[in-house]
Motif scaffolding. Structure first.
Motif, PDB file in Angstrom:
ATOM      1  N   CYS A 238     148.381  50.926  75.964  1.00 18.63           N
ATOM      2  CA  CYS A 238     147.648  50.352  77.091  1.00 18.63           C
ATOM      3  C   CYS A 238     147.586  51.326  78.268  1.00 18.63           C
ATOM      4  CB  CYS A 238     148.327  49.056  77.532  1.00 18.63           C
ATOM      5  SG  CYS A 238     147.536  48.260  78.945  1.00 18.63           S
TER       6      CYS A 238
ATOM      7  N   ASN B  95     145.064  46.798  81.919  1.00 22.26           N
ATOM      8  CA  ASN B  95     144.892  45.418  81.443  1.00 22.26           C
ATOM      9  C   ASN B  95     144.986  44.510  82.654  1.00 22.26           C
ATOM     10  OD1 ASN B  95     144.638  43.178  79.789  1.00 22.26           O
ATOM     11  ND2 ASN B  95     146.768  43.211  79.085  1.00 22.26           N
TER      12      ASN B  95
ATOM     13  N   ARG C 293     139.752  46.392  80.900  1.00 26.16           N
ATOM     14  CA  ARG C 293     140.849  46.576  79.945  1.00 26.16           C
ATOM     15  C   ARG C 293     140.550  47.819  79.128  1.00 26.16           C
ATOM     16  NH1 ARG C 293     141.879  44.744  74.485  1.00 26.16           N
ATOM     17  NH2 ARG C 293     144.061  44.184  74.116  1.00 26.16           N
TER      18      ARG C 293
ATOM     19  N   LEU D 295     142.509  50.229  76.151  1.00 24.77           N
ATOM     20  CA  LEU D 295     143.573  50.673  75.270  1.00 24.77           C
ATOM     21  C   LEU D 295     143.050  51.844  74.444  1.00 24.77           C
ATOM     22  CD1 LEU D 295     144.310  47.617  75.912  1.00 24.77           C
ATOM     23  CD2 LEU D 295     145.426  47.579  73.708  1.00 24.77           C
TER      24      LEU D 295
END
Length: 323
Positions: free
Chosen positions: A167, A170, A289, A291
């Motif tokens: 991550c 987020n 977000r 990742l």
């Protein structure tokens, strides 16, 4: 809500696997080694990243044992060094996050790969919402992403053995959901388990694959014992060939949702999971977000220059296509 807060409500449904948190000094030491490995570039060398990770405080032997043979085959590594993002960031190079994905998987003896037909052949992949794909059942969507395994329409030799997600952002605490095959199976009747072991299910390719308008599909069992452990290839697009099979797959999906653990990944959190023995998903994404993801395997029989062609994999005669 933080991961620790999520544990209090979700742990009775699905226990956590191995969790390891670096302290500040350990994190900073790993950051320095990874920066040296990157040498100012956006694509750090895998060997140098492996050496940086091997010199770190990460418990690599325990991580590898958990992923390959543990009863709960996923690991959460916390407080790892990742790239600092500006307030108005955009998806782009992230050498620290990339170096961690490459280094950790290499140190575990895994080989990274991608697919010719997915994300333009990228091996290090960015996972974030994409305009126009908001309603898709894919990593580019914003709607809740149902529980699944990666690339289930492909034979086992062409599927990732281990998935890794790190991550970078987020901001609205979207949960990543995960459940073990064993726990999902325990919620089912013996009749449903037996039905899932029969080759009575049709899987088709995921929306993230570009296959020139064709539909790639396979008829298969969704549950099989391999090396003494049950594995699944249940994906988003799994349909039963008859009423009893459809009832079984519907029961599987309900059970997976019921027992899943919700992990709110924060910047610096790395989730590794056995893709044969876990299913995973994601809640709805409301804000930004980002990742990064990499697929890894020990079976390199279908790899060519780090990539697998889904067409060649589905046509290969030297591998087992029964599961």
């Amino acid at each position: 809500m933080t991961i620790s807060e999520q544990q209090n409500t979700a742990a009775p449904r699905q226990g956590l696997g191995l969790v390891h948190t670096l302290d500040g000094a350990e994190r900073d030491a790993l950051r320095a080694r990874l920066r040296a490995a990157a040498a100012g570039g956006a694509a750090p060398a895998r060997g140098a990243c492996r050496e940086a990770v091997e010199a770190s405080a990460l418990p690599l032997e325990r991580i590898g044992a958990t992923l390959s043979g543990g009863d709960i085959p996923f690991c959460l590594l916390r407080n790892l060094p990742v790239d600092a993002l500006a307030q108005q960031w955009t998806v782009g190079p992230a050498p620290l996050a990339s170096g961690l994905l490459l280094g950790v998987t290499a140190a575990l003896g895994l080989t990274n790969f991608g697919y010719h037909e997915e994300k333009n052949g990228a091996i290090l992949q960015d996972v974030h919402p994409i305009a126009g794909a908001e309603d898709s059942q894919s990593n580019a969507g914003r709607v809740a992403f149902h529980m699944h395994v990666e690339s289930p329409f492909l034979p086992r030799a062409a599927r990732p053995e281990v998935g890794a997600l790190i991550c970078l952002n987020n901001e609205t605490a979207t949960p990543t959901r995960i459940a073990t095959v064993e726990l999902v199976k325990r919620q089912l009747s013996a009749r449903h388990v037996l039905a899932l072991r029969q080759p009575d299910f049709r899987l088709r390719h995921d929306q993230s694959f570009e296959v020139n308008g064709y539909t790639l599909s396979v008829t298969t069992a969704l549950l099989k014992e391999v090396d003494g452990r049950d594995e699944t290839r249940c994906g988003i697009y799994a349909e039963g060939a008859h009423a009893a099979a459809q009832e079984a797959v519907d029961a599987w999906k309900r059970a997976a949702d019921a027992v899943a653990l919700d992990l709110v990944l924060e910047p610096g959190d790395l989730l590794l999971f056995n893709n044969y023995r876990c299913v995973h998903g994601r809640g709805a994404v409301e804000g930004r977000r980002w990742l990064k993801r990499v697929y890894s395997t020990r079976d390199t029989s279908l790899l060519s220059e780090g990539l697998i062609s889904v067409w060649r994999a589905m046509a290969a005669r030297h591998i087992d296509h029964s599961f």
